[in-house]
Design a protein around this motif. Structure first.
Motif, mmCIF file in Angstrom:
data_model
loop_
_atom_site.group_PDB
_atom_site.id
_atom_site.type_symbol
_atom_site.label_atom_id
_atom_site.label_comp_id
_atom_site.label_asym_id
_atom_site.label_seq_id
_atom_site.Cartn_x
_atom_site.Cartn_y
_atom_site.Cartn_z
ATOM 1 N N LYS A 100 29.475 26.592 31.854
ATOM 2 C CA LYS A 100 28.208 26.196 31.248
ATOM 3 C C LYS A 100 27.310 25.515 32.267
ATOM 4 C CE LYS A 100 29.957 23.974 27.695
ATOM 5 N NZ LYS A 100 29.975 23.166 26.449
ATOM 6 N N ALA A 101 27.890 24.652 33.089
ATOM 7 C CA ALA A 101 27.092 23.944 34.084
ATOM 8 C C ALA A 101 26.455 24.930 35.058
ATOM 9 C CB ALA A 101 27.967 22.954 34.841
ATOM 10 N N GLU A 102 27.236 25.932 35.467
ATOM 11 C CA GLU A 102 26.722 26.919 36.423
ATOM 12 C C GLU A 102 25.622 27.752 35.791
ATOM 13 O OE1 GLU A 102 28.330 30.680 39.140
ATOM 14 O OE2 GLU A 102 29.722 29.427 38.010
ATOM 15 N N GLN A 103 25.841 28.180 34.517
ATOM 16 C CA GLN A 103 24.863 29.015 33.843
ATOM 17 C C GLN A 103 23.557 28.270 33.619
ATOM 18 O OE1 GLN A 103 26.797 30.222 30.263
ATOM 19 N NE2 GLN A 103 28.340 31.449 31.303
ATOM 20 N N GLN A 104 23.646 26.995 33.328
ATOM 21 C CA GLN A 104 22.463 26.239 32.977
ATOM 22 C C GLN A 104 21.740 25.680 34.182
ATOM 23 O OE1 GLN A 104 24.086 23.391 30.243
ATOM 24 N NE2 GLN A 104 24.017 24.787 28.527
ATOM 25 N N GLY A 105 22.332 25.775 35.364
ATOM 26 C CA GLY A 105 21.661 25.291 36.552
ATOM 27 C C GLY A 105 21.706 23.789 36.725
ATOM 28 N N PHE A 106 22.709 23.138 36.148
ATOM 29 C CA PHE A 106 22.830 21.695 36.280
ATOM 30 C C PHE A 106 23.663 21.326 37.505
ATOM 31 C CE2 PHE A 106 21.961 22.092 31.668
ATOM 32 C CZ PHE A 106 20.838 21.293 31.616
ATOM 33 N N GLU A 157 28.385 16.566 29.347
ATOM 34 C CA GLU A 157 28.245 16.113 27.966
ATOM 35 C C GLU A 157 28.255 14.589 27.907
ATOM 36 O OE1 GLU A 157 27.711 17.937 25.422
ATOM 37 O OE2 GLU A 157 28.272 19.978 25.969
ATOM 38 N N ALA A 158 29.171 13.972 28.665
ATOM 39 C CA ALA A 158 29.269 12.513 28.689
ATOM 40 C C ALA A 158 28.023 11.901 29.324
ATOM 41 C CB ALA A 158 30.522 12.079 29.445
ATOM 42 N N LEU A 159 27.542 12.529 30.400
ATOM 43 C CA LEU A 159 26.333 12.047 31.067
ATOM 44 C C LEU A 159 25.142 12.113 30.119
ATOM 45 C CD1 LEU A 159 24.799 11.091 33.569
ATOM 46 C CD2 LEU A 159 24.604 13.486 34.282
ATOM 47 N N GLU A 160 25.025 13.209 29.382
ATOM 48 C CA GLU A 160 23.924 13.365 28.438
ATOM 49 C C GLU A 160 23.981 12.289 27.356
ATOM 50 O OE1 GLU A 160 20.609 15.371 26.422
ATOM 51 O OE2 GLU A 160 21.294 14.953 28.455
ATOM 52 N N ARG A 161 25.167 12.015 26.839
ATOM 53 C CA ARG A 161 25.299 10.967 25.822
ATOM 54 C C ARG A 161 24.860 9.620 26.380
ATOM 55 N NH1 ARG A 161 30.092 13.839 24.594
ATOM 56 N NH2 ARG A 161 31.329 12.418 25.877
ATOM 57 N N ASN A 162 25.231 9.352 27.618
ATOM 58 C CA ASN A 162 24.839 8.098 28.268
ATOM 59 C C ASN A 162 23.325 8.002 28.389
ATOM 60 O OD1 ASN A 162 24.825 5.713 29.697
ATOM 61 N ND2 ASN A 162 26.329 6.369 31.194
ATOM 62 N N LEU A 163 22.693 9.089 28.793
ATOM 63 C CA LEU A 163 21.240 9.104 28.960
ATOM 64 C C LEU A 163 20.522 8.906 27.620
ATOM 65 C CD1 LEU A 163 20.846 12.020 31.532
ATOM 66 C CD2 LEU A 163 20.583 9.570 31.963
#
Length: 235
Positions: A100-106, A157-163
């Motif tokens: 998912k990270a690779e597909q989304q460009g993150f 996912e954890a980073l997004e929750r933190n943000l």
């Protein structure tokens, strides 16, 4: 983390195509899209719901004289489409976090740059009192996260929750330092724009949209950055 870089744009363009004429979305419409995005409603479900709402409207005898003038008109159909897709998706395999990270460009470099950009914008924001203190505190935290390569390349996912927690903390401080008259004016504006659609929405959804409307107005007025990784694609 949803794999939709152009979530807002796709919805806006699809709504305009179905309506047949150009109609810029209102602040209320954008707030509604944000509630769908935050609730994890897939883009495909939103587009299906818009189609379903317009198909139903166009089947009515007075469809030509009564246009759909807001995205909120499609809210119920969108939630129905999302429920149908959720039921159909039971048992389907999910991609791995790395895929998912690779597909989304993150990529970690992009994430770090995004965090630094948010920190810089917070430091430049014209705030006062508690809001200014909170913005500076969050800016420091964002810079720490940007310097941590493991955080940028690890569990998104954890980073997004933190943000999202940091963003909510900032908005709480902004609301606390906003004058009573300004808050009242914003809430009255929200109530006016929601009035034609309230009977088509559940109470919980109305409250969520009202909150999103308020937050978006305050973000725009103070020129604050959005911290969610979702907005990386909109920058």
């Amino acid at each position: 983390m949803q794999n939709y870089f152009n979530y807002f744009t796709e919805i806006e363009e699809h709504f305009q195509r179905r309506r047949g004429t150009l109609l810029l979305l209102s602040t209320l419409d954008w707030a509604l899209i944000e509630t769908w995005r935050e609730a994890g409603v897939p883009l495909e479900a939103v587009l299906r719901g818009i189609d379903k709402a317009f198909d139903k409207h166009e089947a009515k005898p007075n469809a030509r004289t009564r246009r759909v003038n807001g995205l909120a008109w499609c809210a119920q159909a969108v939630m129905e489409a999302a429920q149908e897709m959720q039921e159909a998706a039971v048992g389907m395999a999910r991609n791995t976090q790395a895929d998912k990270a690779e597909q989304q460009g993150f990529e970690s470099e992009r994430v770090a740059a995004w965090l630094m950009r948010g920190a810089d914008a917070l430091m430049a924001a014209q705030l006062r009192g508690l809001a200014a203190e909170t913005a500076q505190e969050i800016a420091t935290r964002l810079r720490e996260m940007a310097a941590d390569s493991a955080a940028c390349a690890g569990d998104l996912e954890a980073l997004e929750r933190n943000l999202l927690v940091l963003e909510e903390k900032l908005m709480t401080a902004i609301v606390a330092t906003t004058g009573e008259a300004e808050m009242l004016a914003l809430k009255e504006q929200s109530a006016r724009e929601l009035a034609p659609y309230k009977r088509k929405m559940q109470v919980a959804q109305i409250r969520q949209i009202e909150q999103q409307f308020l937050h978006k107005q305050l973000v725009d007025r103070h020129k604050l950055p959005r911290l969610s990784l979702f907005y990386m694609s909109q920058a």
